[in-house]
Enzyme design. Structure first.
Site, PDB file in Angstrom:
ATOM      1  N   ASP A  52       0.854  -1.133   0.007  1.00 62.16           N
ATOM      2  CA  ASP A  52      -0.013   0.195   0.167  1.00 62.16           C
ATOM      3  C   ASP A  52       0.951   1.248   0.133  1.00 62.16           C
ATOM      4  O   ASP A  52       1.530   1.502   1.008  1.00 62.16           O
ATOM      5  CB  ASP A  52      -1.018   0.142   1.204  1.00 62.16           C
ATOM      6  CG  ASP A  52      -1.828   1.129   1.290  1.00 62.16           C
ATOM      7  OD1 ASP A  52      -1.689   2.177   0.346  1.00 62.16           O
ATOM      8  OD2 ASP A  52      -2.691   1.087   2.186  1.00 62.16           O
ATOM      9  N   SER A 103       0.000  12.617 -15.158  1.00 63.12           N
ATOM     10  CA  SER A 103      -1.534  12.698 -15.922  1.00 63.12           C
ATOM     11  C   SER A 103      -1.628  14.011 -16.651  1.00 63.12           C
ATOM     12  O   SER A 103      -0.787  14.973 -16.346  1.00 63.12           O
ATOM     13  CB  SER A 103      -2.670  12.640 -14.920  1.00 63.12           C
ATOM     14  OG  SER A 103      -3.823  12.878 -15.717  1.00 63.12           O
ATOM     15  N   TYR A 146      -7.484  15.517  -7.550  1.00 69.86           N
ATOM     16  CA  TYR A 146      -6.454  14.724  -8.516  1.00 69.86           C
ATOM     17  C   TYR A 146      -5.509  15.429  -9.120  1.00 69.86           C
ATOM     18  O   TYR A 146      -4.375  15.341  -9.349  1.00 69.86           O
ATOM     19  CB  TYR A 146      -7.373  14.214  -9.535  1.00 69.86           C
ATOM     20  CG  TYR A 146      -6.569  13.030 -10.383  1.00 69.86           C
ATOM     21  CD1 TYR A 146      -6.111  11.749 -10.114  1.00 69.86           C
ATOM     22  CD2 TYR A 146      -6.507  13.238 -11.669  1.00 69.86           C
ATOM     23  CE1 TYR A 146      -5.709  10.908 -10.559  1.00 69.86           C
ATOM     24  CE2 TYR A 146      -6.006  12.325 -12.590  1.00 69.86           C
ATOM     25  CZ  TYR A 146      -5.319  11.243 -12.061  1.00 69.86           C
ATOM     26  OH  TYR A 146      -4.636  10.305 -12.712  1.00 69.86           O
ATOM     27  N   ALA A 152      -4.297  18.357  -8.128  1.00 65.51           N
ATOM     28  CA  ALA A 152      -3.394  18.950  -7.205  1.00 65.51           C
ATOM     29  C   ALA A 152      -2.159  17.643  -7.006  1.00 65.51           C
ATOM     30  O   ALA A 152      -1.014  17.924  -6.830  1.00 65.51           O
ATOM     31  CB  ALA A 152      -4.067  19.280  -5.878  1.00 65.51           C
ATOM     32  N   SER A 153      -2.516  16.527  -6.865  1.00 67.49           N
ATOM     33  CA  SER A 153      -1.704  15.575  -6.664  1.00 67.49           C
ATOM     34  C   SER A 153      -0.630  15.148  -7.726  1.00 67.49           C
ATOM     35  O   SER A 153       0.383  14.905  -7.473  1.00 67.49           O
ATOM     36  CB  SER A 153      -2.545  14.117  -6.147  1.00 67.49           C
ATOM     37  OG  SER A 153      -3.182  13.599  -7.480  1.00 67.49           O
ATOM     38  N   LYS A 154      -1.274  15.298  -8.826  1.00 66.27           N
ATOM     39  CA  LYS A 154      -0.436  15.269 -10.119  1.00 66.27           C
ATOM     40  C   LYS A 154       0.309  16.232 -10.600  1.00 66.27           C
ATOM     41  O   LYS A 154       1.367  16.138 -10.720  1.00 66.27           O
ATOM     42  CB  LYS A 154      -1.537  14.656 -11.299  1.00 66.27           C
ATOM     43  CG  LYS A 154      -2.240  13.318 -11.242  1.00 66.27           C
ATOM     44  CD  LYS A 154      -1.030  12.341 -10.938  1.00 66.27           C
ATOM     45  CE  LYS A 154      -1.922  10.909 -11.158  1.00 66.27           C
ATOM     46  NZ  LYS A 154      -0.754   9.755 -11.057  1.00 66.27           N
TER      47      LYS A 154
END
Length: 268
Positions: A61, A140, A153, A155-157
């Site tokens: 994980d 992405s 999403y 923000a994370s990418k």
């Protein structure tokens, strides 16, 4: 023997990269396959072994730092080296920010998409430097262009994009390549399992899927980018165009981003 670690390799892009690498390199390759679903990993590993590759399955994980460290330690204990790390594990999300009541899943998403890659890379770095190896970050197009409903999403990418861009410069003298891949809509189930506004599973895709890139094509492009030690892999003509138009015609790019959403998913 070349040793490659792939996170998120139980299905989708990660599993397809493993299969393609096994077919192309056979007995000259050892694959370390990581994801939460050990049973699904074993099925992918069996396919890779049938092509001649050695495999190690490690239930992982990536949102747990100890799991990331254990993954790298297991790879080195088994094979003695790491030549490439492909940070592919990730989760999708679609929700308008104003509809989100509890932002806890924003943090969960960041741990999966950003911190999982950071933790795995940090643990593997000494071994990658020793091998003058390669790091791949599967970001992405949402990590290049903001898309409505994809604030979490994106923000994370975007964070992944910035981290690995900086790391690339830091590792240049060490001979370690860093390749960031920017897939668009790919024919996998990742969007169906993404977070919704309440933090549950979407159960469907919010994007138009009729022109989704085949997963085989996406995986091949990422592998070619890694093997060529390229800085970036932007996969579609529309993605390349959007990236540069954003600098000159940002309003037009916003319209393009809205056009990628299904009508019922657009903000009103």
């Amino acid at each position: 023997m070349k040793v490659i670690v792939i996170t998120g390799s139980s299905d989708g892009i990660g599993a397809e990269m493993a299969r393609q690498l096994a077919r192309s390199q056979g007995g000259a390759l050892a694959l370390v396959l990581a994801a939460r679903n050990a049973e699904a990993l074993e099925r992918v590993a069996a396919e890779c072994r049938a092509s001649g590759a050695q495999t190690l399955v490690q239930a992982t994980d990536v949102s747990v730092q100890a799991d990331c460290r254990a993954l790298i330690a297991a790879a080195v204990a088994r094979f003695g080296r790491i030549d490439a790390l492909i940070n592919n594990a990730g989760r999708s999300a679609h929700a308008l920010f104003e509809e989100v009541e509890d932002l806890g899943w924003y943090e969960d998403l960041m741990r999966i998409n950003l911190w999982g890659s950071v933790w795995c890379t940090h643990a593997a770095l000494p071994h990658l430097k020793a091998a003058r190896g390669s790091i791949v970050a599967v970001s992405s197009l949402a990590g290049l262009i903001g898309v409505p409903g994809r604030s979490a999403y994106g923000a994370s990418k975007f964070a992944m994009t910035g981290f690995f861009e900086s790391l690339r410069a830091e590792l240049k003298a060490a001979g370690v390549s860093v390749t960031t891949a920017f897939p668009g809509v790919v024919a996998t189930r990742i969007r169906y399992r993404g977070f919704n506004a309440a933090g549950g599973e979407l159960g469907s895709s919010s994007l138009k899927e009729d022109k989704a890139m085949p997963v085989e094509e996406c995986a091949a492009l990422i592998i070619a980018g890694m093997n060529g030690r390229r800085r970036e892999v932007v996969m579609s003509a529309k993605g390349k165009l959007g990236r540069f138009m954003k600098l000159i015609f940002p309003g037009l790019v916003e319209k393009m981003a809205l056009a990628a959403l299904k009508d019922e998913e657009r903000p009103h």
